[in-house]
Design a protein around this motif. Structure first.
Motif, mmCIF file in Angstrom:
data_model
loop_
_atom_site.group_PDB
_atom_site.id
_atom_site.type_symbol
_atom_site.label_atom_id
_atom_site.label_comp_id
_atom_site.label_asym_id
_atom_site.label_seq_id
_atom_site.Cartn_x
_atom_site.Cartn_y
_atom_site.Cartn_z
ATOM 1 N N GLY A 109 -44.464 4.443 -99.976
ATOM 2 C CA GLY A 109 -43.935 3.209 -99.418
ATOM 3 C C GLY A 109 -45.019 2.276 -98.936
ATOM 4 O O GLY A 109 -46.153 2.675 -98.725
ATOM 5 N N ARG A 110 -44.637 1.009 -98.797
ATOM 6 C CA ARG A 110 -45.561 -0.006 -98.295
ATOM 7 C C ARG A 110 -45.057 -0.598 -96.991
ATOM 8 O O ARG A 110 -45.705 -0.506 -95.974
ATOM 9 C CB ARG A 110 -45.754 -1.100 -99.333
ATOM 10 N N LYS A 111 -43.887 -1.230 -97.021
ATOM 11 C CA LYS A 111 -43.334 -1.811 -95.799
ATOM 12 C C LYS A 111 -42.758 -0.724 -94.904
ATOM 13 O O LYS A 111 -42.992 -0.698 -93.701
ATOM 14 C CB LYS A 111 -42.253 -2.835 -96.144
ATOM 15 N N TYR A 112 -41.981 0.167 -95.490
ATOM 16 C CA TYR A 112 -41.452 1.331 -94.776
ATOM 17 C C TYR A 112 -42.051 2.572 -95.399
ATOM 18 O O TYR A 112 -42.096 2.707 -96.610
ATOM 19 C CB TYR A 112 -39.923 1.374 -94.845
ATOM 20 N N ARG A 113 -42.519 3.478 -94.555
ATOM 21 C CA ARG A 113 -43.229 4.666 -95.001
ATOM 22 C C ARG A 113 -42.381 5.906 -94.819
ATOM 23 O O ARG A 113 -41.563 5.992 -93.918
ATOM 24 C CB ARG A 113 -44.523 4.839 -94.200
ATOM 25 N N SER A 114 -42.641 6.882 -95.683
ATOM 26 C CA SER A 114 -42.008 8.190 -95.596
ATOM 27 C C SER A 114 -42.934 9.178 -96.274
ATOM 28 O O SER A 114 -43.766 8.801 -97.096
ATOM 29 C CB SER A 114 -40.643 8.181 -96.297
#
Length: 66
Positions: free
Chosen positions: A20-25
């Motif tokens: 992910g870029r904006k939201y990570r996981s």
């Protein structure tokens, strides 16, 4: 900047990676289990590592697509 350690998958022992870029996981590259989404890289890794070690005191789920 130090590199954070990402623990192996608690389900299959597979390698996990940050996505992910904006939201990570963090996602297991073997069984596709994943941790919760977050905006912060360090938080995504911390959440995954807490789940992977059983140190998660909150009722969070790891979802798996199979």
């Amino acid at each position: 900047m130090s590199k954070e350690i990402i623990n192996p998958c608690p389900y299959c022992g597979g390698k996990a990676k940050l996505v992910g870029r904006k939201y990570r996981s963090v996602v297991c590259t073997n069984c596709r289990a994943h941790g919760p989404l977050t905006a912060l890289r360090s938080k995504a890794i911390e959440d995954w590592n807490n789940l992977a070690t059983g140190n998660d005191n909150k009722d969070k789920e790891i979802n798996s697509n199979g």
